[in-house]
Design a protein around this motif. Structure first.
Motif, PDB file in Angstrom:
ATOM      1  N   ALA A 154       0.930  -1.173   0.030  1.00 23.14           N
ATOM      2  CA  ALA A 154      -0.001   0.028  -0.016  1.00 23.14           C
ATOM      3  C   ALA A 154       0.881   1.261  -0.013  1.00 23.14           C
ATOM      4  CB  ALA A 154      -0.831   0.223   1.157  1.00 23.14           C
ATOM      5  N   ASP A 155       0.351   2.211  -0.711  1.00 24.07           N
ATOM      6  CA  ASP A 155       1.156   3.547  -0.697  1.00 24.07           C
ATOM      7  C   ASP A 155       0.723   4.375   0.653  1.00 24.07           C
ATOM      8  OD1 ASP A 155       2.308   5.941  -1.204  1.00 24.07           O
ATOM      9  OD2 ASP A 155       1.789   5.824  -3.390  1.00 24.07           O
ATOM     10  N   LEU A 156       1.569   4.460   1.623  1.00 23.67           N
ATOM     11  CA  LEU A 156       1.340   5.039   2.725  1.00 23.67           C
ATOM     12  C   LEU A 156       1.484   6.511   2.569  1.00 23.67           C
ATOM     13  CD1 LEU A 156       3.044   2.674   5.495  1.00 23.67           C
ATOM     14  CD2 LEU A 156       0.596   2.661   4.533  1.00 23.67           C
ATOM     15  N   GLY A 157       2.355   6.941   1.641  1.00 18.02           N
ATOM     16  CA  GLY A 157       2.464   8.378   1.200  1.00 18.02           C
ATOM     17  C   GLY A 157       1.247   9.149   0.940  1.00 18.02           C
ATOM     18  N   HIS A 158       0.635   8.183   0.046  1.00 18.21           N
ATOM     19  CA  HIS A 158      -0.924   8.769  -0.525  1.00 18.21           C
ATOM     20  C   HIS A 158      -1.868   8.214   0.185  1.00 18.21           C
ATOM     21  CE1 HIS A 158       1.893   9.561  -3.936  1.00 18.21           C
ATOM     22  NE2 HIS A 158       1.295  10.639  -4.080  1.00 18.21           N
ATOM     23  N   ARG A 159      -1.746   7.825   1.496  1.00 19.34           N
ATOM     24  CA  ARG A 159      -2.738   7.445   2.454  1.00 19.34           C
ATOM     25  C   ARG A 159      -3.549   6.393   2.207  1.00 19.34           C
ATOM     26  NH1 ARG A 159      -3.564  11.173   6.564  1.00 19.34           N
ATOM     27  NH2 ARG A 159      -4.802   9.611   7.391  1.00 19.34           N
ATOM     28  N   GLU A 160      -3.064   5.349   1.333  1.00 19.48           N
ATOM     29  CA  GLU A 160      -4.010   4.266   1.141  1.00 19.48           C
ATOM     30  C   GLU A 160      -4.135   3.530   1.996  1.00 19.48           C
ATOM     31  OE1 GLU A 160      -2.379   3.588  -3.657  1.00 19.48           O
ATOM     32  OE2 GLU A 160      -2.235   2.069  -2.072  1.00 19.48           O
ATOM     33  N   ALA A 161      -3.412   3.605   3.217  1.00 23.02           N
ATOM     34  CA  ALA A 161      -3.389   2.907   4.707  1.00 23.02           C
ATOM     35  C   ALA A 161      -2.624   3.895   5.775  1.00 23.02           C
ATOM     36  CB  ALA A 161      -2.938   1.584   4.715  1.00 23.02           C
ATOM     37  N   GLU A 162      -2.980   3.507   6.900  1.00 16.46           N
ATOM     38  CA  GLU A 162      -2.298   4.401   8.147  1.00 16.46           C
ATOM     39  C   GLU A 162      -0.768   3.620   8.503  1.00 16.46           C
ATOM     40  OE1 GLU A 162      -5.712   6.340   6.983  1.00 16.46           O
ATOM     41  OE2 GLU A 162      -5.805   4.415   8.221  1.00 16.46           O
ATOM     42  N   ILE A 163      -1.257   2.081   8.350  1.00 17.66           N
ATOM     43  CA  ILE A 163      -0.120   1.219   9.165  1.00 17.66           C
ATOM     44  C   ILE A 163      -0.008   0.128   7.900  1.00 17.66           C
ATOM     45  CG2 ILE A 163       0.699  -0.237  10.999  1.00 17.66           C
ATOM     46  CD1 ILE A 163      -1.259   1.478  12.883  1.00 17.66           C
ATOM     47  N   ALA A 164       1.013  -0.402   7.755  1.00 17.91           N
ATOM     48  CA  ALA A 164       1.287  -1.698   6.969  1.00 17.91           C
ATOM     49  C   ALA A 164       2.175  -2.424   7.829  1.00 17.91           C
ATOM     50  CB  ALA A 164       1.946  -1.212   5.680  1.00 17.91           C
ATOM     51  N   VAL A 165       1.920  -3.849   7.490  1.00 21.54           N
ATOM     52  CA  VAL A 165       2.749  -4.781   8.096  1.00 21.54           C
ATOM     53  C   VAL A 165       3.383  -5.514   6.817  1.00 21.54           C
ATOM     54  CG1 VAL A 165       2.630  -7.007   9.406  1.00 21.54           C
ATOM     55  CG2 VAL A 165       1.182  -5.397   9.935  1.00 21.54           C
ATOM     56  N   ARG A 166       4.815  -5.442   6.648  1.00 21.39           N
ATOM     57  CA  ARG A 166       5.399  -5.725   5.311  1.00 21.39           C
ATOM     58  C   ARG A 166       6.305  -6.735   5.812  1.00 21.39           C
ATOM     59  NH1 ARG A 166       6.251   0.380   2.695  1.00 21.39           N
ATOM     60  NH2 ARG A 166       3.920   0.780   1.927  1.00 21.39           N
ATOM     61  N   PHE A 167       6.697  -7.275   4.712  1.00 20.77           N
ATOM     62  CA  PHE A 167       7.996  -8.397   4.486  1.00 20.77           C
ATOM     63  C   PHE A 167       9.370  -7.579   4.297  1.00 20.77           C
ATOM     64  CE2 PHE A 167       4.488 -11.133   5.098  1.00 20.77           C
ATOM     65  CZ  PHE A 167       5.039 -12.140   5.888  1.00 20.77           C
ATOM     66  N   PHE A 168       9.402  -6.145   4.125  1.00 15.10           N
ATOM     67  CA  PHE A 168      10.487  -5.574   3.556  1.00 15.10           C
ATOM     68  C   PHE A 168      10.488  -4.152   4.438  1.00 15.10           C
ATOM     69  CE2 PHE A 168       7.157  -4.307   0.973  1.00 15.10           C
ATOM     70  CZ  PHE A 168       7.442  -2.824   0.745  1.00 15.10           C
ATOM     71  N   ARG A 169      11.946  -3.735   4.455  1.00 12.27           N
ATOM     72  CA  ARG A 169      12.005  -2.420   5.186  1.00 12.27           C
ATOM     73  C   ARG A 169      11.995  -1.359   4.009  1.00 12.27           C
ATOM     74  NH1 ARG A 169      16.972  -0.331   9.007  1.00 12.27           N
ATOM     75  NH2 ARG A 169      15.990   1.756   9.638  1.00 12.27           N
ATOM     76  N   PRO A 170      10.964  -0.385   4.168  1.00 15.94           N
ATOM     77  CA  PRO A 170      10.892   0.835   3.323  1.00 15.94           C
ATOM     78  C   PRO A 170      11.994   1.531   3.008  1.00 15.94           C
ATOM     79  CG  PRO A 170       9.784   1.600   5.339  1.00 15.94           C
ATOM     80  CD  PRO A 170      10.308   0.047   5.498  1.00 15.94           C
ATOM     81  N   ARG A 171      12.407   1.696   1.781  1.00 16.37           N
ATOM     82  CA  ARG A 171      13.537   2.620   1.579  1.00 16.37           C
ATOM     83  C   ARG A 171      13.560   3.944   1.148  1.00 16.37           C
ATOM     84  NH1 ARG A 171      17.378  -0.580   4.071  1.00 16.37           N
ATOM     85  NH2 ARG A 171      17.200  -2.924   3.238  1.00 16.37           N
ATOM     86  N   SER A 172      12.434   4.466   0.989  1.00 18.68           N
ATOM     87  CA  SER A 172      12.069   5.773   0.546  1.00 18.68           C
ATOM     88  C   SER A 172      10.790   6.459   1.463  1.00 18.68           C
ATOM     89  CB  SER A 172      12.037   5.793  -0.967  1.00 18.68           C
ATOM     90  OG  SER A 172      10.773   5.225  -1.226  1.00 18.68           O
ATOM     91  N   GLY A 173      10.554   7.474   1.481  1.00 23.13           N
ATOM     92  CA  GLY A 173       9.267   8.264   2.009  1.00 23.13           C
ATOM     93  C   GLY A 173       9.682   8.542   3.627  1.00 23.13           C
ATOM     94  N   ASP A 174       9.055   9.463   4.121  1.00 20.81           N
ATOM     95  CA  ASP A 174       9.234   9.881   5.601  1.00 20.81           C
ATOM     96  C   ASP A 174       8.155   8.933   6.482  1.00 20.81           C
ATOM     97  OD1 ASP A 174       9.761  11.385   7.501  1.00 20.81           O
ATOM     98  OD2 ASP A 174       8.115  12.944   7.292  1.00 20.81           O
ATOM     99  N   LEU A 175       8.855   7.843   6.551  1.00 18.94           N
ATOM    100  CA  LEU A 175       8.010   6.678   7.355  1.00 18.94           C
ATOM    101  C   LEU A 175       8.682   6.232   8.456  1.00 18.94           C
ATOM    102  CD1 LEU A 175       7.244   4.462   4.081  1.00 18.94           C
ATOM    103  CD2 LEU A 175       5.771   6.078   5.359  1.00 18.94           C
ATOM    104  N   VAL A 176       8.357   5.690   9.524  1.00 19.02           N
ATOM    105  CA  VAL A 176       8.697   5.183  10.643  1.00 19.02           C
ATOM    106  C   VAL A 176       8.781   3.558  10.433  1.00 19.02           C
ATOM    107  CG1 VAL A 176       8.707   4.870  13.007  1.00 19.02           C
ATOM    108  CG2 VAL A 176       8.306   7.094  12.147  1.00 19.02           C
ATOM    109  N   ALA A 177       9.799   3.014  10.662  1.00 21.19           N
ATOM    110  CA  ALA A 177       9.638   1.354  10.576  1.00 21.19           C
ATOM    111  C   ALA A 177      10.299   0.834  11.666  1.00 21.19           C
ATOM    112  CB  ALA A 177      10.317   0.880   9.358  1.00 21.19           C
ATOM    113  N   ALA A 178       9.831  -0.415  11.728  1.00 20.34           N
ATOM    114  CA  ALA A 178      10.246  -1.300  13.037  1.00 20.34           C
ATOM    115  C   ALA A 178      10.274  -2.634  12.771  1.00 20.34           C
ATOM    116  CB  ALA A 178       9.471  -0.924  14.540  1.00 20.34           C
ATOM    117  N   ARG A 179      11.519  -3.392  12.826  1.00 18.95           N
ATOM    118  CA  ARG A 179      11.035  -4.921  12.637  1.00 18.95           C
ATOM    119  C   ARG A 179      10.662  -5.514  14.014  1.00 18.95           C
ATOM    120  NH1 ARG A 179      16.718  -7.597  11.422  1.00 18.95           N
ATOM    121  NH2 ARG A 179      17.048  -7.150  13.553  1.00 18.95           N
ATOM    122  N   ILE A 180       9.578  -6.316  13.731  1.00 17.98           N
ATOM    123  CA  ILE A 180       9.069  -7.002  15.064  1.00 17.98           C
ATOM    124  C   ILE A 180       9.157  -8.529  14.965  1.00 17.98           C
ATOM    125  CG2 ILE A 180       7.222  -5.146  15.333  1.00 17.98           C
ATOM    126  CD1 ILE A 180       5.408  -6.898  14.172  1.00 17.98           C
TER     127      ILE A 180
END
Length: 309
Positions: free
Chosen positions: A148-174
């Motif tokens: 999902a494109d979080l930068g364009h607000r398709e969602a507020e939170i994402a659970v992903r299998f990769f770390r984002p490499r761009s955008g003003d995002l906060v990410a935490a490996r859980i």
């Protein structure tokens, strides 16, 4: 080349442009064709074409060149795209600033994730905790293998299998998920060449477990499916083996890890991601904390039970 729309009657000012038409214009510009934009938005191509024709009549200029392979922006269309993207960014920033003024833990949170994480983790473990702790928080689960494109607000939170490499995002490996060959216990004594194998084909989405399986298993898959849910269910039904996260052993006592002498499987990582401006909004923080806490069970799968030697 497209002809410019017929001009409006002399002395008559153009009508106000609808923001919904501007957003649709932007979707077409990004998708490259009316049909691609229609598929993404889930509407008919004829609807997109009709609304864009009306949009051009309102502007009194052509912003698209209709070509056999799609739609190309005219020079004026390119200028308009830049302006609309600036408007979109400003509107998104306003929404984020408004969200920053929230005080109560309430409201809707859209969570983008895969169906397997939804079915095996979020629905049984996270949602009951959220319902008890924060009854005024509602969730919309957006299940897809596409990010999902979080930068364009398709969602507020994402659970992903990769770390984002761009955008003003906060990410935490859980979660860290080792993968291993798994099958129903009735196949525990078979060698890799005696086993039937279950493959997964996600189209353009890479699947590292499938790549590993192709490299190290000589036999072609007996069955290929298009989702991890279906792959796991096929393994649980005893139809064959597959390379899966070891954590799935907790789902069924009939499953065992196979000792086939293969190299260690790929290790998957699970990441929580949200726009930086939303991280401490109360409803976002509540969902984030519940996900981070309740999905830890994936790190503690029961010990592997290999086939007898």
């Amino acid at each position: 080349m497209a002809r410019a729309p017929a001009p409006a009657p002399a002395g008559r000012p153009p009508a106000d442009v609808d923001w919904a038409d501007l957003r649709l214009f932007l979707e077409v510009a990004r998708a490259g064709s009316f049909s691609a934009a229609a598929r993404k938005l889930g509407i008919e191509q004829s609807t997109v074409s009709r609304r864009m024709a009306s949009f051009e009549r309102t502007l009194r200029v052509a912003v698209f060149d209709r070509l056999p392979g799609g739609s190309m922006l005219t020079p004026l269309g390119e200028q308009l795209r830049r302006h609309v993207e600036s408007m979109e960014a400003g509107a998104d920033q306003l929404v984020r600033e408004a969200n920053g003024h929230e005080r109560e833990v309430e409201g809707l949170v859209r969570l983008a994730l895969t169906e397997s994480i939804a079915v095996h983790g979020v629905i049984p473990r996270v949602l009951p905790v959220l319902a008890e702790r924060h009854p005024r928080v509602s969730l919309h689960l957006l299940t897809s293998y596409e990010a999902a494109d979080l930068g364009h607000r398709e969602a507020e939170i994402a659970v992903r299998f990769f770390r984002p490499r761009s955008g003003d995002l906060v990410a935490a490996r859980i979660v860290t998920l080792p993968t291993v060959p798994i099958a129903h216990r009735k196949h525990a004594k078979k060698s890799r060449d005696e086993l039937d194998w279950i493959g997964v084909d996600l189209g353009s989405i890479p699947a590292v477990e499938e790549d590993y399986q192709k490299r190290h298993v000589r036999r072609a898959p007996k069955l290929v499916v298009s989702s991890y849910i279906a792959q796991l269910e096929a393994v649980r039904a005893g139809l064959g083996a597959a390379v899966l996260p070891r954590s799935v052993l907790d789902l069924d006592d009939g499953l065992v890890e196979l000792d086939l002498g293969l190299p260690a499987g790929p290790v998957l990582e699970l990441w929580l991601v949200t726009p930086r401006s939303l991280r401490h909004v109360p409803r976002i923080a509540a969902v984030w904390d519940a996900l981070e806490e309740q999905l830890q069970f994936l790190n503690g799968a029961r010990r592997a039970r290999a086939r007898p030697r």
